[in-house]
Motif scaffolding. Structure first.
Motif, PDB file in Angstrom:
ATOM      1  N   MET A   1       7.961   9.130  -3.940  1.00 21.85           N
ATOM      2  CA  MET A   1       6.614   8.642  -4.194  1.00 21.85           C
ATOM      3  C   MET A   1       5.712   9.145  -3.063  1.00 21.85           C
ATOM      4  N   ASP A   2       4.532   9.605  -3.406  1.00 28.30           N
ATOM      5  CA  ASP A   2       3.610  10.125  -2.393  1.00 28.30           C
ATOM      6  C   ASP A   2       2.977   8.980  -1.592  1.00 28.30           C
ATOM      7  N   ARG A   3       2.438   9.308  -0.446  1.00 33.51           N
ATOM      8  CA  ARG A   3       1.901   8.311   0.480  1.00 33.51           C
ATOM      9  C   ARG A   3       0.750   7.510  -0.132  1.00 33.51           C
ATOM     10  N   ILE A   4      -0.118   8.158  -0.894  1.00 36.13           N
ATOM     11  CA  ILE A   4      -1.249   7.445  -1.496  1.00 36.13           C
ATOM     12  C   ILE A   4      -0.751   6.399  -2.498  1.00 36.13           C
ATOM     13  N   SER A   5       0.277   6.728  -3.263  1.00 36.95           N
ATOM     14  CA  SER A   5       0.850   5.748  -4.198  1.00 36.95           C
ATOM     15  C   SER A   5       1.472   4.584  -3.442  1.00 36.95           C
ATOM     16  N   VAL A   6       2.148   4.869  -2.353  1.00 38.13           N
ATOM     17  CA  VAL A   6       2.754   3.816  -1.531  1.00 38.13           C
ATOM     18  C   VAL A   6       1.667   2.888  -0.991  1.00 38.13           C
ATOM     19  N   ILE A   7       0.582   3.469  -0.515  1.00 39.72           N
ATOM     20  CA  ILE A   7      -0.534   2.672   0.008  1.00 39.72           C
ATOM     21  C   ILE A   7      -1.167   1.859  -1.119  1.00 39.72           C
ATOM     22  N   GLY A   8      -1.376   2.475  -2.277  1.00 41.60           N
ATOM     23  CA  GLY A   8      -1.943   1.755  -3.410  1.00 41.60           C
ATOM     24  C   GLY A   8      -1.070   0.586  -3.842  1.00 41.60           C
ATOM     25  N   ASP A   9       0.237   0.819  -3.913  1.00 40.44           N
ATOM     26  CA  ASP A   9       1.161  -0.256  -4.295  1.00 40.44           C
ATOM     27  C   ASP A   9       1.135  -1.388  -3.270  1.00 40.44           C
ATOM     28  N   ALA A  10       1.095  -1.024  -1.986  1.00 41.62           N
ATOM     29  CA  ALA A  10       1.051  -2.051  -0.933  1.00 41.62           C
ATOM     30  C   ALA A  10      -0.263  -2.828  -0.994  1.00 41.62           C
ATOM     31  N   ALA A  11      -1.361  -2.145  -1.266  1.00 39.50           N
ATOM     32  CA  ALA A  11      -2.658  -2.824  -1.371  1.00 39.50           C
ATOM     33  C   ALA A  11      -2.644  -3.804  -2.549  1.00 39.50           C
ATOM     34  N   ILE A  12      -2.030  -3.416  -3.640  1.00 41.18           N
ATOM     35  CA  ILE A  12      -1.899  -4.313  -4.794  1.00 41.18           C
ATOM     36  C   ILE A  12      -1.133  -5.568  -4.382  1.00 41.18           C
ATOM     37  N   GLU A  13      -0.048  -5.383  -3.656  1.00 44.52           N
ATOM     38  CA  GLU A  13       0.766  -6.520  -3.197  1.00 44.52           C
ATOM     39  C   GLU A  13      -0.051  -7.433  -2.276  1.00 44.52           C
ATOM     40  N   VAL A  28      -2.181  -3.597   4.800  1.00 42.03           N
ATOM     41  CA  VAL A  28      -1.589  -2.620   3.890  1.00 42.03           C
ATOM     42  C   VAL A  28      -0.532  -1.790   4.626  1.00 42.03           C
ATOM     43  N   ASP A  29      -0.836  -1.382   5.845  1.00 41.10           N
ATOM     44  CA  ASP A  29       0.166  -0.658   6.635  1.00 41.10           C
ATOM     45  C   ASP A  29       1.445  -1.473   6.761  1.00 41.10           C
ATOM     46  N   ARG A  30       1.301  -2.744   7.094  1.00 39.26           N
ATOM     47  CA  ARG A  30       2.477  -3.618   7.251  1.00 39.26           C
ATOM     48  C   ARG A  30       3.229  -3.756   5.930  1.00 39.26           C
ATOM     49  N   ALA A  31       2.500  -4.018   4.849  1.00 42.13           N
ATOM     50  CA  ALA A  31       3.144  -4.206   3.544  1.00 42.13           C
ATOM     51  C   ALA A  31       3.861  -2.932   3.084  1.00 42.13           C
ATOM     52  N   ALA A  32       3.319  -1.785   3.435  1.00 43.03           N
ATOM     53  CA  ALA A  32       3.913  -0.510   3.037  1.00 43.03           C
ATOM     54  C   ALA A  32       5.008  -0.056   3.989  1.00 43.03           C
ATOM     55  N   GLY A  33       5.113  -0.732   5.131  1.00 43.88           N
ATOM     56  CA  GLY A  33       6.091  -0.309   6.134  1.00 43.88           C
ATOM     57  C   GLY A  33       5.709   1.004   6.801  1.00 43.88           C
ATOM     58  N   LEU A  34       4.412   1.218   6.928  1.00 44.09           N
ATOM     59  CA  LEU A  34       3.905   2.454   7.513  1.00 44.09           C
ATOM     60  C   LEU A  34       3.403   2.202   8.930  1.00 44.09           C
TER      61      LEU A  34
END
Length: 177
Positions: A1-13, A28-34
């Protein structure tokens, strides 16, 4: 999964868990583990983060029809939205309300909705709808109303069988199925 999708999914969460007030680049960084700063690299402003999130929701909402018939496919989408897709739907409704106050988000929200309705119209046209655009609006509105009612606590979650029965009734009402 690309980084933008990971960020989008984390933002949704984040939005689903904490509402829009909880949506920060750091959250979002924390939720995405970034690493901290990753989200702001891709979405410098809060407005950009909201737009990125909305775009991700539209991508996730674009599901192909499922095997087993149109009513079963519709019921499957609603059932998934109430189960595994619950966080996406909560975030989408939060963003819908925010779009009433932000014209730039309103345009994106409306565009995403138009895309979903156009795809629904194509499916309904293939199923024999005499007025696919109007019927798509009715079907999508029924789906949205059912999902919102359950998520907001106004209705009990229907069984999959009840959803199939209701979808069949809606489709019969518009002369499809």
């Amino acid at each position: 999964m690309d980084r933008i999708s990971v960020i989008g999914d984390a933002a949704i969460e984040v939005i689903a868990a904490s509402g829009l007030r909880g949506l920060t680049h750091r959250a979002v960084d924390r939720a995405a583990g970034l690493p901290l700063g990753s989200t702001s690299y891709y979405a410098r402003t809060r407005a950009a983060l909201l737009e990125l999130t909305m775009a991700r929701i539209v991508v996730l909402d674009r599901v192909p029809p499922r095997p087993g018939g149109l009513a079963e496919s519709i019921a499957g989408y609603v059932s998934d939205a109430l189960g595994p897709g619950r966080t996406r739907m909560l975030a989408r409704y939060e963003l819908a309300l925010e779009a009433t106050r932000r014209p730039e988000l309103r345009a994106q929200y409306d565009s995403g909705g138009a895309t979903i309705r156009r795809l629904a119209a194509e499916v309904l046209a293939a199923a024999g709808s005499a007025e696919p655009d109007r019927h798509a609006a009715l079907v999508v509105d029924w789906m949205d109303g059912t999902i919102f009612g359950v998520l907001a606590g106004a209705s009990a979650p229907p069984s999959r069988a009840a959803l199939v029965t209701s979808a069949r009734e809606v489709l019969r009402g518009i002369g499809v199925g």
